[in-house]
Design a protein around this motif. Structure first.
Motif, PDB file in Angstrom:
ATOM      1  N   ILE A  21       0.851  -1.205   0.000  1.00 55.98           N
ATOM      2  CA  ILE A  21       0.000   0.000   0.000  1.00 55.98           C
ATOM      3  C   ILE A  21       0.879   1.246   0.000  1.00 55.98           C
ATOM      4  O   ILE A  21       0.632   2.203  -0.748  1.00 55.98           O
ATOM      5  CB  ILE A  21      -0.955  -0.015   1.212  1.00 55.98           C
ATOM      6  N   ALA A  22       1.932   1.254   0.818  1.00 62.86           N
ATOM      7  CA  ALA A  22       2.837   2.407   0.882  1.00 62.86           C
ATOM      8  C   ALA A  22       3.533   2.612  -0.452  1.00 62.86           C
ATOM      9  O   ALA A  22       3.700   3.751  -0.912  1.00 62.86           O
ATOM     10  CB  ALA A  22       3.859   2.204   1.998  1.00 62.86           C
ATOM     11  N   GLN A  23       3.916   1.507  -1.123  1.00 61.94           N
ATOM     12  CA  GLN A  23       4.567   1.632  -2.426  1.00 61.94           C
ATOM     13  C   GLN A  23       3.602   2.220  -3.453  1.00 61.94           C
ATOM     14  O   GLN A  23       3.989   3.071  -4.261  1.00 61.94           O
ATOM     15  CB  GLN A  23       5.068   0.265  -2.887  1.00 61.94           C
ATOM     16  N   ASN A  24       2.347   1.804  -3.411  1.00 62.87           N
ATOM     17  CA  ASN A  24       1.346   2.372  -4.319  1.00 62.87           C
ATOM     18  C   ASN A  24       1.169   3.862  -4.074  1.00 62.87           C
ATOM     19  O   ASN A  24       1.039   4.646  -5.020  1.00 62.87           O
ATOM     20  CB  ASN A  24       0.013   1.644  -4.175  1.00 62.87           C
ATOM     21  N   TRP A  25       1.135   4.262  -2.821  1.00 63.03           N
ATOM     22  CA  TRP A  25       0.987   5.687  -2.490  1.00 63.03           C
ATOM     23  C   TRP A  25       2.168   6.491  -3.027  1.00 63.03           C
ATOM     24  O   TRP A  25       1.996   7.589  -3.555  1.00 63.03           O
ATOM     25  CB  TRP A  25       0.880   5.889  -0.985  1.00 63.03           C
ATOM     26  N   LEU A  26       3.388   5.942  -2.867  1.00 57.22           N
ATOM     27  CA  LEU A  26       4.573   6.660  -3.337  1.00 57.22           C
ATOM     28  C   LEU A  26       4.570   6.810  -4.859  1.00 57.22           C
ATOM     29  O   LEU A  26       4.895   7.882  -5.380  1.00 57.22           O
ATOM     30  CB  LEU A  26       5.848   5.943  -2.881  1.00 57.22           C
ATOM     31  N   THR A  27       4.202   5.760  -5.574  1.00 58.93           N
ATOM     32  CA  THR A  27       4.156   5.871  -7.039  1.00 58.93           C
ATOM     33  C   THR A  27       3.074   6.848  -7.475  1.00 58.93           C
ATOM     34  O   THR A  27       3.271   7.627  -8.410  1.00 58.93           O
ATOM     35  CB  THR A  27       3.921   4.494  -7.690  1.00 58.93           C
ATOM     36  N   GLN A  28       1.920   6.834  -6.793  1.00 51.32           N
ATOM     37  CA  GLN A  28       0.841   7.779  -7.122  1.00 51.32           C
ATOM     38  C   GLN A  28       1.295   9.217  -6.849  1.00 51.32           C
ATOM     39  O   GLN A  28       1.012  10.122  -7.631  1.00 51.32           O
ATOM     40  CB  GLN A  28      -0.413   7.447  -6.304  1.00 51.32           C
ATOM     41  N   GLU A  29       2.048   9.409  -5.750  1.00 55.96           N
ATOM     42  CA  GLU A  29       2.543  10.752  -5.426  1.00 55.96           C
ATOM     43  C   GLU A  29       3.531  11.236  -6.480  1.00 55.96           C
ATOM     44  O   GLU A  29       3.498  12.398  -6.884  1.00 55.96           O
ATOM     45  CB  GLU A  29       3.209  10.727  -4.041  1.00 55.96           C
ATOM     46  N   ARG A  30       4.408  10.334  -6.953  1.00 55.64           N
ATOM     47  CA  ARG A  30       5.340  10.705  -8.018  1.00 55.64           C
ATOM     48  C   ARG A  30       4.598  11.107  -9.293  1.00 55.64           C
ATOM     49  O   ARG A  30       4.941  12.104  -9.929  1.00 55.64           O
ATOM     50  CB  ARG A  30       6.294   9.544  -8.330  1.00 55.64           C
ATOM     51  N   LYS A  31       3.569  10.342  -9.640  1.00 59.06           N
ATOM     52  CA  LYS A  31       2.782  10.663 -10.832  1.00 59.06           C
ATOM     53  C   LYS A  31       2.079  12.016 -10.676  1.00 59.06           C
ATOM     54  O   LYS A  31       2.044  12.820 -11.621  1.00 59.06           O
ATOM     55  CB  LYS A  31       1.736   9.574 -11.098  1.00 59.06           C
ATOM     56  N   ASP A  32       1.529  12.280  -9.473  1.00 59.73           N
ATOM     57  CA  ASP A  32       0.854  13.571  -9.226  1.00 59.73           C
ATOM     58  C   ASP A  32       1.833  14.729  -9.324  1.00 59.73           C
ATOM     59  O   ASP A  32       1.513  15.787  -9.886  1.00 59.73           O
ATOM     60  CB  ASP A  32       0.174  13.566  -7.860  1.00 59.73           C
ATOM     61  N   ASN A  33       3.036  14.554  -8.774  1.00 56.20           N
ATOM     62  CA  ASN A  33       4.044  15.616  -8.836  1.00 56.20           C
ATOM     63  C   ASN A  33       4.459  15.890 -10.278  1.00 56.20           C
ATOM     64  O   ASN A  33       4.609  17.048 -10.682  1.00 56.20           O
ATOM     65  CB  ASN A  33       5.277  15.238  -8.004  1.00 56.20           C
ATOM     66  N   GLU A  34       4.619  14.831 -11.060  1.00 54.27           N
ATOM     67  CA  GLU A  34       4.995  15.003 -12.469  1.00 54.27           C
ATOM     68  C   GLU A  34       3.885  15.717 -13.243  1.00 54.27           C
ATOM     69  O   GLU A  34       4.165  16.618 -14.048  1.00 54.27           O
ATOM     70  CB  GLU A  34       5.285  13.629 -13.089  1.00 54.27           C
ATOM     71  N   ALA A  35       2.633  15.358 -12.970  1.00 55.32           N
ATOM     72  CA  ALA A  35       1.515  16.012 -13.651  1.00 55.32           C
ATOM     73  C   ALA A  35       1.427  17.488 -13.256  1.00 55.32           C
ATOM     74  O   ALA A  35       1.176  18.361 -14.113  1.00 55.32           O
ATOM     75  CB  ALA A  35       0.208  15.296 -13.319  1.00 55.32           C
ATOM     76  N   ALA A  36       1.651  17.786 -11.973  1.00 60.96           N
ATOM     77  CA  ALA A  36       1.609  19.181 -11.525  1.00 60.96           C
ATOM     78  C   ALA A  36       2.736  19.988 -12.166  1.00 60.96           C
ATOM     79  O   ALA A  36       2.538  21.139 -12.566  1.00 60.96           O
ATOM     80  CB  ALA A  36       1.716  19.237  -9.999  1.00 60.96           C
ATOM     81  N   LYS A  37       3.901  19.366 -12.306  1.00 59.75           N
ATOM     82  CA  LYS A  37       5.028  20.047 -12.937  1.00 59.75           C
ATOM     83  C   LYS A  37       4.736  20.326 -14.410  1.00 59.75           C
ATOM     84  O   LYS A  37       5.000  21.426 -14.907  1.00 59.75           O
ATOM     85  CB  LYS A  37       6.292  19.178 -12.801  1.00 59.75           C
ATOM     86  N   GLN A  38       4.154  19.347 -15.101  1.00 62.50           N
ATOM     87  CA  GLN A  38       3.811  19.542 -16.510  1.00 62.50           C
ATOM     88  C   GLN A  38       2.772  20.649 -16.671  1.00 62.50           C
ATOM     89  O   GLN A  38       2.881  21.495 -17.575  1.00 62.50           O
ATOM     90  CB  GLN A  38       3.276  18.224 -17.113  1.00 62.50           C
ATOM     91  N   ALA A  39       1.782  20.680 -15.790  1.00 65.15           N
ATOM     92  CA  ALA A  39       0.748  21.711 -15.874  1.00 65.15           C
ATOM     93  C   ALA A  39       1.348  23.097 -15.620  1.00 65.15           C
ATOM     94  O   ALA A  39       1.015  24.070 -16.319  1.00 65.15           O
ATOM     95  CB  ALA A  39      -0.365  21.423 -14.868  1.00 65.15           C
ATOM     96  N   TYR A  40       2.248  23.199 -14.623  1.00 64.73           N
ATOM     97  CA  TYR A  40       2.885  24.482 -14.319  1.00 64.73           C
ATOM     98  C   TYR A  40       3.730  24.948 -15.499  1.00 64.73           C
ATOM     99  O   TYR A  40       3.704  26.128 -15.877  1.00 64.73           O
ATOM    100  CB  TYR A  40       3.753  24.336 -13.061  1.00 64.73           C
TER     101      TYR A  40
END
Length: 172
Positions: A21-40
């Motif tokens: 579960i923790a590994q899934n959360w970390l990968t989801q957080e990485r994906k969210d950060n990358e998407a936020a960076k692309q949007a910015y």
């Protein structure tokens, strides 16, 4: 009520489940950060338009330098605000210490001789020797000369022994 201990297989299963579960959360957080960076980046940095002549490219470079200057000014302003906040925090820490007061450690009672107290006050160069016995001279007791009997006066022998005993005690 006595609680049953968890078996090692169940404990291992729960541990692996929590880790997955923790590994899934970390990968989801990485994906969210990358998407936020692309949007910015899409919002603030449009893709460069390099099609055109030299004048258009020079104009584009001027715009980029203006943006760089603006970012530098913002960075400088933010840095100044941070330094000002740090100074305020230090001032508040000093005020807290002043209001709370510094706890002083209890002083130990120390017995000092007069000689060591003078050394502490005046320093080791100005030591005063307080040993008065060393400067004293031995004084012999004057005895009245009485006619001594031929057999010897027993009182005089006792006084002589007492004088010798005092000399040994004073020397020790």
């Amino acid at each position: 009520m006595s609680e049953k201990k968890m078996t090692s297989s169940r404990r291992h299963h729960l541990k692996s489940l929590i880790l997955s579960i923790a590994q899934n959360w970390l990968t989801q957080e990485r994906k969210d950060n990358e998407a936020a960076k692309q949007a910015y980046m899409a919002e603030h940095c449009p893709p460069p338009d390099t099609s055109g002549d030299q004048a258009a490219l020079m104009e584009y470079c001027k715009k980029l330098h203006a943006l760089i200057d603006k970012v530098d000014e913002e960075r400088y302003d933010i840095e100044a605000k941070v330094q000002k906040a740090d100074k305020e925090i230090e001032d508040l820490k000093i005020k807290v210490v002043d209001l709370r007061g510094v706890k002083k450690p209890a002083l130990k009672k120390v017995r000092m001789s007069a000689d060591s107290m003078l050394k502490a006050l005046l320093g080791s160069k100005h030591t005063v020797n307080m040993d008065l016995r060393a400067n004293l001279k031995q004084v012999k007791k004057e005895s009245k000369e009485e006619p001594v009997e031929a057999a010897g006066d027993w009182r005089k022998n006792i006084e002589d022994k007492a004088d010798r005993k005092k000399m040994f005690e004073a020397a020790a």
